[in-house]
Motif scaffolding. Structure first.
Motif, PDB file in Angstrom:
ATOM      1  N   SER A   9       8.640  -0.194  19.798  1.00  0.00           N
ATOM      2  CA  SER A   9       8.529   0.879  18.646  1.00  0.00           C
ATOM      3  C   SER A   9       8.173  -0.301  18.033  1.00  0.00           C
ATOM      4  CB  SER A   9      10.213   0.997  17.677  1.00  0.00           C
ATOM      5  OG  SER A   9      10.879  -0.213  18.092  1.00  0.00           O
ATOM      6  N   PHE A  10       7.439   0.567  16.939  1.00  0.00           N
ATOM      7  CA  PHE A  10       6.281  -0.294  16.491  1.00  0.00           C
ATOM      8  C   PHE A  10       6.966  -0.210  14.430  1.00  0.00           C
ATOM      9  CE2 PHE A  10       4.152   2.384  19.592  1.00  0.00           C
ATOM     10  CZ  PHE A  10       3.248   0.658  19.839  1.00  0.00           C
ATOM     11  N   GLU A  11       6.741  -1.449  14.032  1.00  0.00           N
ATOM     12  CA  GLU A  11       6.344  -1.817  12.604  1.00  0.00           C
ATOM     13  C   GLU A  11       5.091  -1.821  12.224  1.00  0.00           C
ATOM     14  OE1 GLU A  11      10.654  -2.482  12.955  1.00  0.00           O
ATOM     15  OE2 GLU A  11       9.302  -4.093  12.247  1.00  0.00           O
ATOM     16  N   ILE A  12       4.765  -1.283  10.686  1.00  0.00           N
ATOM     17  CA  ILE A  12       3.018  -1.127  10.274  1.00  0.00           C
ATOM     18  C   ILE A  12       3.390  -1.869   9.178  1.00  0.00           C
ATOM     19  CG2 ILE A  12       1.791   0.038   9.160  1.00  0.00           C
ATOM     20  CD1 ILE A  12       3.627   2.052  10.534  1.00  0.00           C
ATOM     21  N   ARG A  13       2.877  -2.818   8.902  1.00  0.00           N
ATOM     22  CA  ARG A  13       2.428  -4.519   7.988  1.00  0.00           C
ATOM     23  C   ARG A  13       1.113  -4.314   7.386  1.00  0.00           C
ATOM     24  NH1 ARG A  13       7.062  -3.384   8.994  1.00  0.00           N
ATOM     25  NH2 ARG A  13       8.336  -5.264  10.229  1.00  0.00           N
ATOM     26  N   ASP A  14       0.866  -4.617   6.187  1.00  0.00           N
ATOM     27  CA  ASP A  14       0.306  -4.020   5.426  1.00  0.00           C
ATOM     28  C   ASP A  14      -0.546  -5.611   4.944  1.00  0.00           C
ATOM     29  OD1 ASP A  14      -2.262  -3.130   4.749  1.00  0.00           O
ATOM     30  OD2 ASP A  14      -1.645  -2.542   2.943  1.00  0.00           O
ATOM     31  N   MET A  15      -1.176  -6.251   4.599  1.00  0.00           N
ATOM     32  CA  MET A  15      -1.495  -7.245   3.824  1.00  0.00           C
ATOM     33  C   MET A  15      -2.169  -7.280   2.019  1.00  0.00           C
ATOM     34  SD  MET A  15      -0.746  -9.313   6.542  1.00  0.00           S
ATOM     35  CE  MET A  15      -1.590 -11.157   7.130  1.00  0.00           C
ATOM     36  N   LYS A  16      -1.110  -7.782   1.524  1.00  0.00           N
ATOM     37  CA  LYS A  16      -2.019  -7.581  -0.146  1.00  0.00           C
ATOM     38  C   LYS A  16      -1.627  -8.925  -0.795  1.00  0.00           C
ATOM     39  CE  LYS A  16      -2.159  -3.774   0.427  1.00  0.00           C
ATOM     40  NZ  LYS A  16      -2.745  -2.592   0.619  1.00  0.00           N
ATOM     41  N   THR A  17      -3.064  -9.054  -1.212  1.00  0.00           N
ATOM     42  CA  THR A  17      -3.169 -10.360  -2.152  1.00  0.00           C
ATOM     43  C   THR A  17      -3.308 -10.573  -3.714  1.00  0.00           C
ATOM     44  OG1 THR A  17      -5.538 -10.574  -1.832  1.00  0.00           O
ATOM     45  CG2 THR A  17      -4.183 -11.698  -0.251  1.00  0.00           C
ATOM     46  N   ASN A  18      -3.020  -8.552  -4.380  1.00  0.00           N
ATOM     47  CA  ASN A  18      -2.949  -8.582  -5.697  1.00  0.00           C
ATOM     48  C   ASN A  18      -1.838  -9.180  -6.182  1.00  0.00           C
ATOM     49  OD1 ASN A  18      -1.736  -7.032  -4.366  1.00  0.00           O
ATOM     50  ND2 ASN A  18      -1.837  -5.721  -5.510  1.00  0.00           N
ATOM     51  N   HIS A  19      -1.803 -10.238  -7.707  1.00  0.00           N
ATOM     52  CA  HIS A  19      -0.785 -10.580  -8.300  1.00  0.00           C
ATOM     53  C   HIS A  19       0.310 -10.120  -8.311  1.00  0.00           C
ATOM     54  CE1 HIS A  19      -0.006 -14.097 -11.226  1.00  0.00           C
ATOM     55  NE2 HIS A  19       0.692 -12.891 -12.461  1.00  0.00           N
ATOM     56  N   LYS A  20      -0.031  -8.710  -8.520  1.00  0.00           N
ATOM     57  CA  LYS A  20       1.324  -8.592  -8.725  1.00  0.00           C
ATOM     58  C   LYS A  20       1.786  -6.854  -7.919  1.00  0.00           C
ATOM     59  CE  LYS A  20       2.861 -10.830 -13.370  1.00  0.00           C
ATOM     60  NZ  LYS A  20       3.283  -9.650 -15.002  1.00  0.00           N
ATOM     61  N   ILE A  21       3.192  -6.834  -7.650  1.00  0.00           N
ATOM     62  CA  ILE A  21       2.854  -5.154  -6.893  1.00  0.00           C
ATOM     63  C   ILE A  21       3.996  -4.659  -7.868  1.00  0.00           C
ATOM     64  CG2 ILE A  21       3.892  -4.262  -5.088  1.00  0.00           C
ATOM     65  CD1 ILE A  21       2.495  -5.932  -3.543  1.00  0.00           C
ATOM     66  N   LEU A  22       3.554  -3.875  -8.705  1.00  0.00           N
ATOM     67  CA  LEU A  22       4.665  -2.978  -9.085  1.00  0.00           C
ATOM     68  C   LEU A  22       5.500  -1.762  -8.408  1.00  0.00           C
ATOM     69  CD1 LEU A  22       2.955  -3.930 -12.831  1.00  0.00           C
ATOM     70  CD2 LEU A  22       4.519  -5.127 -11.741  1.00  0.00           C
ATOM     71  N   LYS A  23       5.840  -0.526  -9.176  1.00  0.00           N
ATOM     72  CA  LYS A  23       6.037   0.941  -8.714  1.00  0.00           C
ATOM     73  C   LYS A  23       5.017   1.409  -8.498  1.00  0.00           C
ATOM     74  CE  LYS A  23       9.950   4.227  -8.895  1.00  0.00           C
ATOM     75  NZ  LYS A  23      11.095   4.017 -10.052  1.00  0.00           N
ATOM     76  N   PRO A  24       4.460   1.742  -9.373  1.00  0.00           N
ATOM     77  CA  PRO A  24       3.477   2.658  -9.225  1.00  0.00           C
ATOM     78  C   PRO A  24       2.830   2.108  -7.829  1.00  0.00           C
ATOM     79  CG  PRO A  24       3.125   2.039 -10.858  1.00  0.00           C
ATOM     80  CD  PRO A  24       3.941   1.331 -10.742  1.00  0.00           C
ATOM     81  N   GLU A  25       2.272   0.820  -7.515  1.00  0.00           N
ATOM     82  CA  GLU A  25       1.962   0.519  -6.316  1.00  0.00           C
ATOM     83  C   GLU A  25       2.266   0.539  -5.193  1.00  0.00           C
ATOM     84  OE1 GLU A  25       1.562  -1.673  -9.504  1.00  0.00           O
ATOM     85  OE2 GLU A  25      -0.668  -1.916  -9.827  1.00  0.00           O
ATOM     86  N   LYS A  26       3.657   0.274  -5.059  1.00  0.00           N
ATOM     87  CA  LYS A  26       4.696  -0.044  -4.620  1.00  0.00           C
ATOM     88  C   LYS A  26       4.640   1.960  -3.582  1.00  0.00           C
ATOM     89  CE  LYS A  26       8.070  -3.013  -4.812  1.00  0.00           C
ATOM     90  NZ  LYS A  26       9.413  -3.353  -5.275  1.00  0.00           N
ATOM     91  N   THR A  27       4.400   2.512  -4.301  1.00  0.00           N
ATOM     92  CA  THR A  27       4.651   4.081  -4.359  1.00  0.00           C
ATOM     93  C   THR A  27       3.375   4.474  -3.189  1.00  0.00           C
ATOM     94  OG1 THR A  27       5.880   4.336  -5.905  1.00  0.00           O
ATOM     95  CG2 THR A  27       4.498   6.543  -5.596  1.00  0.00           C
ATOM     96  N   ILE A  28       2.199   4.197  -4.157  1.00  0.00           N
ATOM     97  CA  ILE A  28       1.053   4.390  -3.002  1.00  0.00           C
ATOM     98  C   ILE A  28       0.893   3.526  -1.699  1.00  0.00           C
ATOM     99  CG2 ILE A  28      -1.396   3.814  -3.174  1.00  0.00           C
ATOM    100  CD1 ILE A  28      -1.331   4.443  -6.230  1.00  0.00           C
ATOM    101  N   TYR A  29       1.663   2.212  -2.108  1.00  0.00           N
ATOM    102  CA  TYR A  29       1.190   1.571  -0.826  1.00  0.00           C
ATOM    103  C   TYR A  29       2.539   1.914   0.419  1.00  0.00           C
ATOM    104  CZ  TYR A  29      -1.231  -2.389  -2.982  1.00  0.00           C
ATOM    105  OH  TYR A  29      -2.129  -2.573  -3.413  1.00  0.00           O
TER     106      TYR A  29
END
Length: 117
Positions: free
Chosen positions: A52-72
């Motif tokens: 099976s597979f698991e998907i990971r994304d790399m982020k370096t922005n300062h904060k990850i808020l709820k709106p960003e979590k929804t988009i990601y």
């Protein structure tokens, strides 16, 4: 490749812990679903021992808020649905962010949603 900039070198070196080095992972993986005309490029795709597979994304922005979590969550779920459309299966932690914040990597699990309506 490691950057000559000390800050960026630290970011890369700190990411590759012994646990991550032990994972079977590929980087910048192109996935395509020809039937539904979808494609994307996954930052980090992990293949588990059961196939099976698991998907990971790399982020370096300062904060990850709820709106960003929804988009990601939508972005990574989209990639997951492409894998499913090709007969693959997703692992127990199907989508997650690797987030560089406060000089450390933090893993943020996300909720997998259906992106093909």
């Amino acid at each position: 490749a490691k950057s000559k900039l000390p800050y960026l070198r630290q970011v890369v070196e700190d990411f590759f812990t012994p646990e991550r080095l032990a994972e079977k992972a590929r980087y910048e993986v192109l996935v395509v679903d020809h039937k539904n005309k979808r494609a994307g490029r996954i930052d980090r795709l992990i293949q588990l021992p059961d196939g099976s597979f698991e998907i990971r994304d790399m982020k370096t922005n300062h904060k990850i808020l709820k709106p960003e979590k929804t988009i990601y969550s939508k972005q990574l779920s989209f990639y997951g649905d492409i894998i499913l459309a090709n007969g693959g299966k997703l692992g127990p932690n199907p989508i997650m962010l690797h987030h560089w914040t406060n000089n450390t990597w933090v893993d943020i699990p996300l909720e997998k949603i259906d992106t093909l309506w």
